[in-house]
Design a protein around this motif. Structure first.
Motif, PDB file in Angstrom:
ATOM      1  N   TYR A 218      29.530 -17.403  -5.083  1.00  0.00           N
ATOM      2  CA  TYR A 218      28.892 -16.108  -4.805  1.00  0.00           C
ATOM      3  C   TYR A 218      29.662 -15.051  -5.578  1.00  0.00           C
ATOM      4  O   TYR A 218      30.875 -14.924  -5.432  1.00  0.00           O
ATOM      5  CB  TYR A 218      28.945 -15.839  -3.301  1.00  0.00           C
ATOM      6  N   LEU A 219      28.962 -14.302  -6.403  1.00  0.00           N
ATOM      7  CA  LEU A 219      29.591 -13.289  -7.249  1.00  0.00           C
ATOM      8  C   LEU A 219      28.978 -11.926  -6.938  1.00  0.00           C
ATOM      9  O   LEU A 219      27.753 -11.758  -6.968  1.00  0.00           O
ATOM     10  CB  LEU A 219      29.370 -13.639  -8.725  1.00  0.00           C
ATOM     11  N   CYS A 220      29.838 -10.971  -6.602  1.00  0.00           N
ATOM     12  CA  CYS A 220      29.368  -9.646  -6.212  1.00  0.00           C
ATOM     13  C   CYS A 220      29.238  -8.717  -7.419  1.00  0.00           C
ATOM     14  O   CYS A 220      30.132  -8.666  -8.264  1.00  0.00           O
ATOM     15  CB  CYS A 220      30.313  -9.017  -5.187  1.00  0.00           C
TER      16      CYS A 220
ATOM     17  N   LEU B 185      24.924 -20.485  -8.379  1.00  0.00           N
ATOM     18  CA  LEU B 185      25.785 -19.308  -8.306  1.00  0.00           C
ATOM     19  C   LEU B 185      24.927 -18.128  -7.879  1.00  0.00           C
ATOM     20  O   LEU B 185      24.036 -17.704  -8.604  1.00  0.00           O
ATOM     21  CB  LEU B 185      26.415 -19.021  -9.670  1.00  0.00           C
ATOM     22  N   MET B 186      25.174 -17.606  -6.680  1.00  0.00           N
ATOM     23  CA  MET B 186      24.447 -16.425  -6.216  1.00  0.00           C
ATOM     24  C   MET B 186      25.116 -15.170  -6.740  1.00  0.00           C
ATOM     25  O   MET B 186      26.349 -15.081  -6.762  1.00  0.00           O
ATOM     26  CB  MET B 186      24.405 -16.371  -4.691  1.00  0.00           C
ATOM     27  N   VAL B 187      24.305 -14.194  -7.143  1.00  0.00           N
ATOM     28  CA  VAL B 187      24.825 -12.889  -7.544  1.00  0.00           C
ATOM     29  C   VAL B 187      24.111 -11.831  -6.718  1.00  0.00           C
ATOM     30  O   VAL B 187      22.913 -11.925  -6.474  1.00  0.00           O
ATOM     31  CB  VAL B 187      24.626 -12.629  -9.058  1.00  0.00           C
ATOM     32  N   SER B 188      24.853 -10.832  -6.288  1.00  0.00           N
ATOM     33  CA  SER B 188      24.252  -9.812  -5.427  1.00  0.00           C
ATOM     34  C   SER B 188      25.124  -8.570  -5.359  1.00  0.00           C
ATOM     35  O   SER B 188      26.337  -8.641  -5.528  1.00  0.00           O
ATOM     36  CB  SER B 188      24.051 -10.364  -4.012  1.00  0.00           C
TER      37      SER B 188
ATOM     38  N   GLY C  62      25.172 -16.837   2.196  1.00  0.00           N
ATOM     39  CA  GLY C  62      24.773 -17.458   0.943  1.00  0.00           C
ATOM     40  C   GLY C  62      25.296 -18.876   0.832  1.00  0.00           C
ATOM     41  O   GLY C  62      24.584 -19.790   0.422  1.00  0.00           O
ATOM     42  N   LEU C  63      26.540 -19.089   1.213  1.00  0.00           N
ATOM     43  CA  LEU C  63      27.139 -20.419   1.168  1.00  0.00           C
ATOM     44  C   LEU C  63      26.487 -21.351   2.182  1.00  0.00           C
ATOM     45  O   LEU C  63      26.258 -22.532   1.910  1.00  0.00           O
ATOM     46  CB  LEU C  63      28.639 -20.323   1.422  1.00  0.00           C
TER      47      LEU C  63
END
Length: 231
Positions: free
Chosen positions: A98-100, A76-79, A90-91
């Motif tokens: 992906y969570l903003c 799970l990317m966070v940015s 990211g995907l």
């Protein structure tokens, strides 16, 4: 107890995520930079990795690629980067969600739960293709084989292939694939599915621009044909 690795250099955000997941019953370890995160990853063997893109010593995208070379662990990317191009990149790099920033801890925990649910909820039979077929899935080992060679996949890519394999020839809309694979409505919606499909075609098709196995059904979605000659 599921194990979560958080790689986040922001002290307040990192501690907040760690504390929230700990109180939810997870075993959590946190790294403050990419180098430390990579070291913990090798020994901790997490069930999910939460990865910030902007780290002080290494780009999160690059670190994601490093993890992907030898693991299918859900990432799970966070940015704070919320542009569509950033989420798509990211995907494409290998993240599964992906969570903003900023985000609520409830949504954060829901994303973690969905990734875990998808990785743990399926039975583990081995599905073999008949002799002569180039594609084979081993559900127990979570391996995709093309021409008897292991092909690395992300968590989401493998789950899409699993769904296709169990329902060969069925047409799935992007929304259906998203709901089946993710388990809930994510921020990156249907564009994420297009990215995953494009990546899978590069991995299993002889000519990704003229796919024989993962077919586009125009105006509807996608379907999978393990043996195109029978279509």
């Amino acid at each position: 107890m599921s194990k979560i690795l958080i790689i986040e250099d922001d002290l307040s955000i990192g501690e907040m995520m760690t504390m929230y997941l700990y109180e939810e019953g997870y075993e959590v370890k946190r790294a403050e930079n990419g180098t430390q995160g990579e070291q913990i990853f090798q020994t901790f063997i997490p069930d999910v990795v939460v990865l910030d893109i902007m780290l002080p010593d290494i780009d999160g995208m690059k670190l994601c690629s490093i993890f992907r070379t030898g693991s299918t662990v859900p990432i799970l990317m966070v940015s704070a980067k919320s542009e569509v191009t950033d989420r798509v990149r990211g995907l494409q790099t290998g993240a599964d969600d992906y969570l903003c920033k900023p985000f609520s801890m409830r949504e954060f925990a829901a994303r973690i739960q969905a990734l875990l649910r998808r990785s743990q909820s399926f039975p583990t039979p081995v599905h073999e293709t008949p002799a002569g077929h180039p594609i084979r899935l081993d559900f127990e080992k979570r391996c995709l084989y093309v021409n008897n060679k292991v092909v690395e996949t992300t968590f989401s890519e493998f789950e899409i292939m699993r769904l296709f394999w169990q329902n060969e020839g069925r047409v799935y809309s992007r929304e259906e694939l998203l709901n089946k694979v993710r388990g809930f409505d994510t921020y990156v919606t249907e564009r994420a599915i297009d990215v995953h499909i494009a990546n899978l075609r590069k991995k299993i098709e002889a000519d990704p621009k003229d796919p024989k196995h993962i077919k586009t059904v125009w105006g509807v979605g996608y379907k999978f044909l393990p043996d195109p000659s029978l279509s």
